[in-house]
Design a protein around this motif. Structure first.
Motif, short mmCIF file in Angstrom:
data_model
loop_
_atom_site.label_atom_id
_atom_site.label_comp_id
_atom_site.label_asym_id
_atom_site.label_seq_id
_atom_site.Cartn_x
_atom_site.Cartn_y
_atom_site.Cartn_z
N LYS A 5 0.83 -1.21 0.00
CA LYS A 5 0.00 0.00 0.00
C LYS A 5 0.87 1.26 0.00
O LYS A 5 0.57 2.23 -0.69
CB LYS A 5 -0.92 0.01 1.22
CG LYS A 5 -2.08 -0.94 1.10
CD LYS A 5 -3.00 -0.82 2.29
CE LYS A 5 -4.15 -1.80 2.22
NZ LYS A 5 -5.02 -1.71 3.40
N LEU A 6 1.96 1.24 0.79
CA LEU A 6 2.88 2.38 0.81
C LEU A 6 3.47 2.64 -0.56
O LEU A 6 3.53 3.77 -1.03
CB LEU A 6 4.01 2.14 1.81
CG LEU A 6 3.75 2.41 3.27
CD1 LEU A 6 4.92 1.94 4.13
CD2 LEU A 6 3.50 3.88 3.51
N LEU A 7 3.93 1.58 -1.22
CA LEU A 7 4.56 1.72 -2.53
C LEU A 7 3.57 2.20 -3.59
O LEU A 7 3.94 2.96 -4.48
CB LEU A 7 5.20 0.40 -2.96
CG LEU A 7 6.38 -0.08 -2.10
CD1 LEU A 7 6.82 -1.46 -2.54
CD2 LEU A 7 7.52 0.90 -2.14
N LYS A 8 2.30 1.78 -3.49
CA LYS A 8 1.29 2.24 -4.45
C LYS A 8 0.97 3.72 -4.25
O LYS A 8 0.81 4.46 -5.22
CB LYS A 8 0.00 1.42 -4.29
CG LYS A 8 0.03 0.13 -5.04
CD LYS A 8 -1.32 -0.53 -4.98
CE LYS A 8 -1.30 -1.82 -5.78
NZ LYS A 8 -2.61 -2.48 -5.76
N ARG A 9 0.90 4.16 -3.00
CA ARG A 9 0.56 5.55 -2.70
C ARG A 9 1.69 6.52 -3.02
O ARG A 9 1.45 7.65 -3.41
CB ARG A 9 0.22 5.70 -1.22
CG ARG A 9 -1.17 5.36 -0.89
CD ARG A 9 -1.53 5.86 0.47
NE ARG A 9 -2.87 5.44 0.80
CZ ARG A 9 -3.34 5.38 2.02
NH1 ARG A 9 -2.57 5.69 3.03
NH2 ARG A 9 -4.56 5.00 2.24
N HIS A 10 2.92 6.09 -2.78
CA HIS A 10 4.07 6.98 -2.93
C HIS A 10 5.05 6.38 -3.94
O HIS A 10 5.82 5.49 -3.62
CB HIS A 10 4.76 7.19 -1.59
CG HIS A 10 3.83 7.66 -0.52
ND1 HIS A 10 3.38 8.95 -0.45
CD2 HIS A 10 3.23 7.00 0.50
CE1 HIS A 10 2.56 9.07 0.58
NE2 HIS A 10 2.44 7.90 1.17
N GLN A 11 5.05 6.91 -5.14
CA GLN A 11 5.86 6.38 -6.23
C GLN A 11 7.36 6.49 -5.99
O GLN A 11 8.13 5.73 -6.54
CB GLN A 11 5.49 7.08 -7.54
CG GLN A 11 4.04 6.91 -7.96
CD GLN A 11 3.68 5.46 -8.25
OE1 GLN A 11 4.47 4.74 -8.82
NE2 GLN A 11 2.49 5.05 -7.85
N MET A 64 13.90 -2.64 4.43
CA MET A 64 13.67 -1.21 4.58
C MET A 64 12.84 -0.65 3.44
O MET A 64 12.95 -1.10 2.31
CB MET A 64 15.00 -0.44 4.58
CG MET A 64 15.77 -0.58 5.84
SD MET A 64 17.08 0.64 5.99
CE MET A 64 18.19 0.15 4.70
N THR A 65 12.04 0.35 3.78
CA THR A 65 11.32 1.15 2.80
C THR A 65 11.86 2.56 2.97
O THR A 65 11.89 3.07 4.09
CB THR A 65 9.81 1.10 3.06
OG1 THR A 65 9.40 -0.27 3.09
CG2 THR A 65 9.05 1.83 1.97
N TYR A 66 12.29 3.18 1.88
CA TYR A 66 12.99 4.46 1.97
C TYR A 66 12.84 5.25 0.68
O TYR A 66 12.33 4.74 -0.32
CB TYR A 66 14.48 4.24 2.25
CG TYR A 66 15.16 3.35 1.23
CD1 TYR A 66 15.77 3.88 0.11
CD2 TYR A 66 15.16 1.96 1.37
CE1 TYR A 66 16.36 3.07 -0.85
CE2 TYR A 66 15.75 1.15 0.43
CZ TYR A 66 16.36 1.70 -0.67
OH TYR A 66 16.94 0.89 -1.62
N TYR A 67 13.27 6.52 0.72
CA TYR A 67 13.31 7.34 -0.47
C TYR A 67 14.59 8.16 -0.47
O TYR A 67 15.18 8.43 0.58
CB TYR A 67 12.08 8.25 -0.62
CG TYR A 67 11.87 9.24 0.49
CD1 TYR A 67 12.38 10.54 0.40
CD2 TYR A 67 11.16 8.90 1.64
CE1 TYR A 67 12.19 11.45 1.41
CE2 TYR A 67 10.97 9.81 2.66
CZ TYR A 67 11.48 11.08 2.54
OH TYR A 67 11.30 11.98 3.56
N ARG A 68 15.03 8.54 -1.64
CA ARG A 68 16.27 9.30 -1.82
C ARG A 68 16.01 10.77 -1.54
O ARG A 68 14.98 11.32 -1.92
CB ARG A 68 16.78 9.14 -3.26
CG ARG A 68 18.05 9.88 -3.54
CD ARG A 68 18.40 9.77 -5.03
NE ARG A 68 19.58 10.52 -5.34
CZ ARG A 68 19.60 11.84 -5.62
NH1 ARG A 68 18.49 12.53 -5.61
NH2 ARG A 68 20.74 12.44 -5.90
N THR A 69 16.96 11.41 -0.87
CA THR A 69 16.89 12.84 -0.62
C THR A 69 18.30 13.42 -0.68
O THR A 69 19.28 12.67 -0.58
CB THR A 69 16.21 13.15 0.73
OG1 THR A 69 16.05 14.55 0.87
CG2 THR A 69 17.02 12.63 1.88
#
Length: 89
Positions: A5-11, A64-69
């Motif tokens: 659900k997290l991956l679907k909501r936040h590309q 882990m679930t993460y995003y680049r910044t």
């Protein structure tokens, strides 16, 4: 919330499994504890904050679930990964 659900909501999110932690540092940052995790064969640090210290993850395998910044310090840009979710594998 499930990872799917997290991956679907936040590309922009990325989910990785069975990553080996080579370094885990915790330090006080005001009322929070800032955690910096280094993963085997990855040059960018993975960071997250918690209200309390966390058990050491050094040598552990994690999912882990993460995003680049990008963080700018003294005019220089540093890539880092902001961790949204971390669990032992």
């Amino acid at each position: 919330m499930s990872v799917e659900k997290l991956l679907k909501r936040h590309q922009s999110l990325t989910h990785s499994e069975n990553l080996k932690v080579v370094s885990h540092v915790q330090r006080q940052d005001g009322d929070w504890v800032r955690h910096t995790v280094m993963i085997e064969d990855v040059d960018a640090p993975f960071v997250f904050k918690r209200t309390k210290p966390y058990q050491s993850l050094q040598g552990a395998r994690v999912n882990m679930t993460y995003y680049r910044t990008v963080e700018t310090v003294a005019g220089m840009e540093f890539e880092q990964m902001k961790v949204v979710r971390i669990k032992r594998a």
